[in-house]
Design a protein around this motif. Structure first.
Motif, PDB file in Angstrom:
ATOM      1  N   LEU A   1       7.239   0.287  10.956  1.00 11.76           N
ATOM      2  CA  LEU A   1       6.128   1.240  10.156  1.00 11.76           C
ATOM      3  C   LEU A   1       7.209   2.031   9.194  1.00 11.76           C
ATOM      4  N   GLY A   2       8.080   2.342   9.609  1.00  9.70           N
ATOM      5  CA  GLY A   2       8.929   3.435   8.659  1.00  9.70           C
ATOM      6  C   GLY A   2       9.093   2.740   7.921  1.00  9.70           C
ATOM      7  N   ILE A   3       9.754   1.523   7.302  1.00  7.88           N
ATOM      8  CA  ILE A   3       9.898   1.141   6.139  1.00  7.88           C
ATOM      9  C   ILE A   3       9.134   0.954   4.867  1.00  7.88           C
ATOM     10  N   SER A   4       7.632   0.764   6.062  1.00  9.97           N
ATOM     11  CA  SER A   4       6.030   0.695   5.127  1.00  9.97           C
ATOM     12  C   SER A   4       5.458   1.803   4.591  1.00  9.97           C
ATOM     13  N   VAL A   5       5.984   3.290   5.492  1.00 11.88           N
ATOM     14  CA  VAL A   5       5.327   4.487   4.570  1.00 11.88           C
ATOM     15  C   VAL A   5       6.906   4.779   3.876  1.00 11.88           C
ATOM     16  N   VAL A   6       8.365   4.298   4.109  1.00 11.34           N
ATOM     17  CA  VAL A   6       9.355   4.949   2.694  1.00 11.34           C
ATOM     18  C   VAL A   6       8.784   4.046   1.786  1.00 11.34           C
ATOM     19  N   ALA A   7       8.108   3.176   1.684  1.00  9.09           N
ATOM     20  CA  ALA A   7       8.226   2.556   0.561  1.00  9.09           C
ATOM     21  C   ALA A   7       6.912   2.619  -0.217  1.00  9.09           C
ATOM     22  N   VAL A   8       6.042   3.306   0.378  1.00  9.30           N
ATOM     23  CA  VAL A   8       4.687   4.230  -0.032  1.00  9.30           C
ATOM     24  C   VAL A   8       5.415   5.746  -0.498  1.00  9.30           C
TER      25      VAL A   8
ATOM     26  N   SER B   1       8.009  14.560 -12.603  1.00  2.00           N
ATOM     27  CA  SER B   1       7.179  14.302 -14.033  1.00  2.00           C
ATOM     28  C   SER B   1       6.736  16.394 -13.698  1.00  2.00           C
ATOM     29  N   THR B   2       7.665  16.361 -12.396  1.00  8.20           N
ATOM     30  CA  THR B   2       7.735  17.966 -13.096  1.00  8.20           C
ATOM     31  C   THR B   2       9.161  18.946 -13.319  1.00  8.20           C
ATOM     32  N   GLY B   3       9.272  17.980 -13.396  1.00  9.24           N
ATOM     33  CA  GLY B   3      11.109  18.617 -13.682  1.00  9.24           C
ATOM     34  C   GLY B   3      11.894  19.418 -12.533  1.00  9.24           C
ATOM     35  N   LYS B   4      11.659  19.238 -11.998  1.00 13.97           N
ATOM     36  CA  LYS B   4      12.700  19.274 -10.581  1.00 13.97           C
ATOM     37  C   LYS B   4      13.467  18.000 -10.219  1.00 13.97           C
ATOM     38  N   ALA B   5      13.627  17.384 -11.181  1.00 12.53           N
ATOM     39  CA  ALA B   5      14.134  16.345 -10.337  1.00 12.53           C
ATOM     40  C   ALA B   5      15.690  16.631 -10.297  1.00 12.53           C
ATOM     41  N   ASP B   6      16.046  16.400  -8.362  1.00  9.47           N
ATOM     42  CA  ASP B   6      17.485  16.961  -7.964  1.00  9.47           C
ATOM     43  C   ASP B   6      18.173  16.726  -7.766  1.00  9.47           C
ATOM     44  N   ALA B   7      19.164  16.222  -8.139  1.00  8.18           N
ATOM     45  CA  ALA B   7      19.982  14.787  -7.701  1.00  8.18           C
ATOM     46  C   ALA B   7      20.481  14.629  -6.652  1.00  8.18           C
ATOM     47  N   ALA B   8      21.158  15.770  -5.473  1.00  8.30           N
ATOM     48  CA  ALA B   8      21.164  15.803  -4.372  1.00  8.30           C
ATOM     49  C   ALA B   8      19.898  15.678  -3.434  1.00  8.30           C
ATOM     50  N   GLN B   9      18.541  15.702  -3.856  1.00  6.67           N
ATOM     51  CA  GLN B   9      16.961  15.296  -2.601  1.00  6.67           C
ATOM     52  C   GLN B   9      17.031  14.032  -3.140  1.00  6.67           C
ATOM     53  N   LEU B  10      17.577  14.055  -4.808  1.00  6.48           N
ATOM     54  CA  LEU B  10      16.544  12.338  -4.486  1.00  6.48           C
ATOM     55  C   LEU B  10      18.027  11.467  -3.767  1.00  6.48           C
ATOM     56  N   ALA B  11      18.773  11.757  -3.839  1.00  6.60           N
ATOM     57  CA  ALA B  11      19.837  11.352  -3.091  1.00  6.60           C
ATOM     58  C   ALA B  11      19.950  11.404  -1.412  1.00  6.60           C
ATOM     59  N   ALA B  12      19.516  12.355  -1.022  1.00  9.59           N
ATOM     60  CA  ALA B  12      18.487  12.333   0.121  1.00  9.59           C
ATOM     61  C   ALA B  12      18.055  11.301   1.035  1.00  9.59           C
ATOM     62  N   ALA B  13      17.110  11.363  -0.442  1.00 12.77           N
ATOM     63  CA  ALA B  13      15.532  11.251   0.103  1.00 12.77           C
ATOM     64  C   ALA B  13      16.076   9.440   0.055  1.00 12.77           C
ATOM     65  N   GLY B  14      16.869   8.668  -0.932  1.00 12.29           N
ATOM     66  CA  GLY B  14      17.726   8.036  -0.469  1.00 12.29           C
ATOM     67  C   GLY B  14      18.017   6.650   0.572  1.00 12.29           C
ATOM     68  N   LEU B  15      18.886   8.140   0.913  1.00  7.08           N
ATOM     69  CA  LEU B  15      19.080   7.535   2.072  1.00  7.08           C
ATOM     70  C   LEU B  15      19.033   7.553   3.356  1.00  7.08           C
ATOM     71  N   VAL B  16      17.715   8.387   3.162  1.00  5.29           N
ATOM     72  CA  VAL B  16      16.676   8.135   4.576  1.00  5.29           C
ATOM     73  C   VAL B  16      16.108   6.946   4.169  1.00  5.29           C
ATOM     74  N   ALA B  17      15.345   6.196   2.972  1.00  2.12           N
ATOM     75  CA  ALA B  17      15.548   5.091   2.829  1.00  2.12           C
ATOM     76  C   ALA B  17      16.215   4.650   3.376  1.00  2.12           C
ATOM     77  N   VAL B  18      17.115   4.340   3.334  1.00  2.00           N
ATOM     78  CA  VAL B  18      18.996   3.154   3.334  1.00  2.00           C
ATOM     79  C   VAL B  18      18.972   2.902   4.901  1.00  2.00           C
ATOM     80  N   CYS B  19      18.451   4.937   5.836  1.00  3.13           N
ATOM     81  CA  CYS B  19      18.815   4.649   6.904  1.00  3.13           C
ATOM     82  C   CYS B  19      17.801   3.750   8.058  1.00  3.13           C
ATOM     83  N   VAL B  20      16.602   3.770   7.547  1.00  2.00           N
ATOM     84  CA  VAL B  20      15.558   3.230   8.108  1.00  2.00           C
ATOM     85  C   VAL B  20      15.483   1.420   7.878  1.00  2.00           C
ATOM     86  N   TYR B  21      16.140   0.982   6.684  1.00  2.00           N
ATOM     87  CA  TYR B  21      16.170  -0.339   6.875  1.00  2.00           C
ATOM     88  C   TYR B  21      17.279  -0.476   7.899  1.00  2.00           C
ATOM     89  N   GLY B  22      18.609  -0.014   7.736  1.00  3.54           N
ATOM     90  CA  GLY B  22      19.638  -0.568   8.303  1.00  3.54           C
ATOM     91  C   GLY B  22      19.281  -0.430   9.603  1.00  3.54           C
TER      92      GLY B  22
END
Length: 594
Positions: free
Chosen positions: A31-38, A49-70
């Motif tokens: 279920l977590g993978i489905s939520v992350v995929a969305v 799109s809002t110009g608030k792209a932060d490398a650290a935030q994107l990296a953290a979000a990617g890490l969450v996704a990787v952890c769920v898959y792991g």
């Protein structure tokens, strides 16, 4: 289905709670993978799109996704390993359960087939894997429906019902595909049985002589080739069904995507939702629609896997032996003294099938120390009578007593102490000679007593020729160094087994020499008569020459006693026994003349 789910999870709860934890973890991580995929693509689009792209935030979000898959991979790996433990436990319980079955059920075609199917299901384990995967997918589907269906309904109820309608159409297509697939699987199973039978026959060394002598290789290879062609045709049918259903499913998915895409584009153009929300809702719609396909597939898996598990559940519950009576003791000294002198069959009847009695109202008393011969045609009830005496079959009516104690399946210890049986089929196990004689673990075996029994049986000299003596492994089924005995030697080994268990006062020989020649048979019976002087002996044999020295001969026909008396008395009556004896005697005289 509920009973099967309860049956499996009851076992998991009792002994495999670790597997239950991994199953729950698999559902949550899926279920977590489905939520992350969305969520993840929408999150990235929102930040850019809002110009608030932060490398650290994107990296953290990617890490969450990787952890769920792991986490999901770890849960799947742990589940797979513990599923093997579950199958192993079921296999062991099936093996043990076989000893609790009524002997008549265990020997029947129905019982043997049920045991074979249950054992195969537990041994392969594929049904358990498919069944548990179906359970997991169903749980994930229900969770997805609640999560994503609620989100779509909140956005636009109309869209929710349109997607539900398209999903229902997809369900119909998938369901028909699964039914067609199941029919093809059943046809394939029949062809597979034939294919593996002919493969097994071609590889079986027992058939080697016939295969070469009658040049059957071409016949068998032709059968195998025919099975392969049928299997190929079935595969073509399956792929044809798969292609048609795939086209229909693709068309339904295309309509679904167009409807969702156009609706969300219209919302986005009206600036009612942002680009990030467009991506989010589109992903939710796809997950919601996908759950139907997964639901149909998972339910089909559940049904497929449950068929094999039902075989185990049925076998574990069917064919139970009736609860035996507890050991009883004679309470009156006079009755006990009289009963100790005999085996008594009192109006005993028994039938394997309803309406047909193999033993019909039989009355027979056997005196202590008497030597009794049971003879009759095949199917007369001789072996059945022995199995009733041993408590292997429950009588349909009447009763059997040994020394005043009524025989029942609950009297296993008592019967084992009183009765020693030598059946026609020699049970030689892939253990040491000592363990084959004692039928106990080596550490519980009295080796001096084993040697004494082998000496009495006339087999000690043969065993002494082996470097390891009574510690020599028997048969080559397990050990390549195991020894094989001739027919006569095997009977002497079984004779030693009877002698090792000294407490048995009743000896039963159920055609143990059927595979031996007349001379070897005579030697075996002479040995038994010599060693069994003080025993009550019951002999079953088709060769009447070995029965003429018995104290009494009983001729059975259709489950009833037709004639009873000594050899001399029965010959004087000039009935069935006399005719049979004369026919066999004439046969042996003709052999000697030739």
């Amino acid at each position: 289905m509920i009973k099967i789910i309860s049956f499996v999870f009851q076992k998991i709860w009792q002994k495999h709670r670790g597997l239950l934890c991994y199953l729950i973890l698999c559902v949550l991580s899926s279920l977590g993978i489905s939520v992350v995929a969305v969520w993840f693509p929408a999150f990235v689009v929102s930040r850019i799109s809002t110009g608030k792209a932060d490398a650290a935030q994107l990296a953290a979000a990617g890490l969450v996704a990787v952890c769920v898959y792991g986490l999901q991979q770890m849960a799947s790996s742990g589940r797979g390993m513990r599923q093997l433990f579950l199958c192993r436990d079921f296999l062991y319980e099936i093996f043990l359960k076989r000893f609790d079955k009524a002997c008549a059920y265990a020997e029947s075609t129905e019982g043997q087939k049920a045991y074979g199917m249950a054992r195969q299901t537990a041994l392969w384990g594929s049904d358990f894997r498919i069944f548990l995967e179906g359970i997991l997918d169903l749980c994930v589907c229900i969770g997805s429906f609640v999560l994503f269906g609620g989100a779509i309904f909140g956005l636009q109820p109309g869209l929710f019902f349109v997607l539900l309608l398209l999903s229902a159409a997809g369900y119909v297509v998938c369901h028909k595909n699964e039914k067609a697939y199941q029919r093809l699987l059943e046809e394939q199973a029949g062809e597979n049985r034939r294919f593996f039978y002919f493969i097994g026959a071609a590889q079986n060394e027992k058939y080697g002589k016939d295969m070469r002598l009658y040049q059957l290789s071409e016949v068998v290879s032709g059968k195998i080739d025919g099975c392969l062609k049928s299997l190929v045709q079935l595969q073509k049918k399956y792929f044809s069904v798969l292609a048609r259903s795939g086209m229909l499913e693709g068309a339904i998915a295309c309509v679904r995507d167009i409807v969702v895409f156009l609706y969300l584009i219209q919302k986005c153009a009206a600036q009612e939702i942002s680009a990030a929300e467009f991506v989010l809702y589109y992903g939710i719609a796809m997950q919601f629609s996908n759950f139907v396909t997964v639901f149909v597939h998972s339910y089909s898996q559940l049904q497929t896997g449950s068929k094999g598990i039902e075989k185990i559940r049925t076998y574990m519950q069917e064919g139970e032996a009736p609860a035996g009576q507890q050991k009883t003791e004679c309470t009156q000294k006079v009755e006990c003294a009289r009963a100790a002198e005999e085996i008594s069959f009192q109006d005993v009847s028994f039938g394997y099938n309803a309406g047909r009695l193999v033993i019909d109202g039989l009355n027979l008393n056997i005196r202590k120390g008497e030597k009794l011969a049971l003879i009759g045609e095949n199917g007369a009830g001789k072996t059945t009578l022995v199995k009733l005496l041993c408590g292997l079959y429950p009588v349909s009516s009447g009763k059997i007593t040994i020394q005043g104690t009524e025989v029942s399946r609950g009297q296993a210890d008592f019967i084992r102490d009183q009765v020693a049986v030598l059946f026609q089929d020699a049970l030689v196990l892939p253990y040491t000679v000592a363990e084959n004689v004692s039928l106990k673990p080596l550490e519980e075996t009295d080796q001096n007593q084993v040697w004494a029994a082998l000496e009495q049986a006339g087999l000690s000299e043969r065993i002494k020729q082996e470097p390891n003596g009574i510690l020599t492994q028997m048969t080559k089924a397990v050990s390549g160094d195991g020894i094989s005995l001739s027919g006569g030697e095997a009977q002497k080994l079984l004779m030693a087994r009877m002698l090792y268990h000294k407490s048995a006062q009743i000896w039963i020989l159920d055609e143990p020499t059927a595979a031996l020649d007349a001379i070897a048979e005579s030697e075996v019976y002479e040995k038994f008569r010599e060693l069994g002087k003080e025993k009550t002996c019951i002999y079953i044999s088709h060769r009447l020459a070995s029965t003429q020295f018995m104290d009494r001969i009983i001729l059975l026909k259709d489950g009833k006693i037709q004639e009873s008396g000594t050899h001399k008395e029965l010959m004087a009556q000039n009935r069935m026994y006399a005719r049979l004896y004369e026919i066999q005697s004439r046969y042996y005289r003709e052999e000697e003349q030739q």
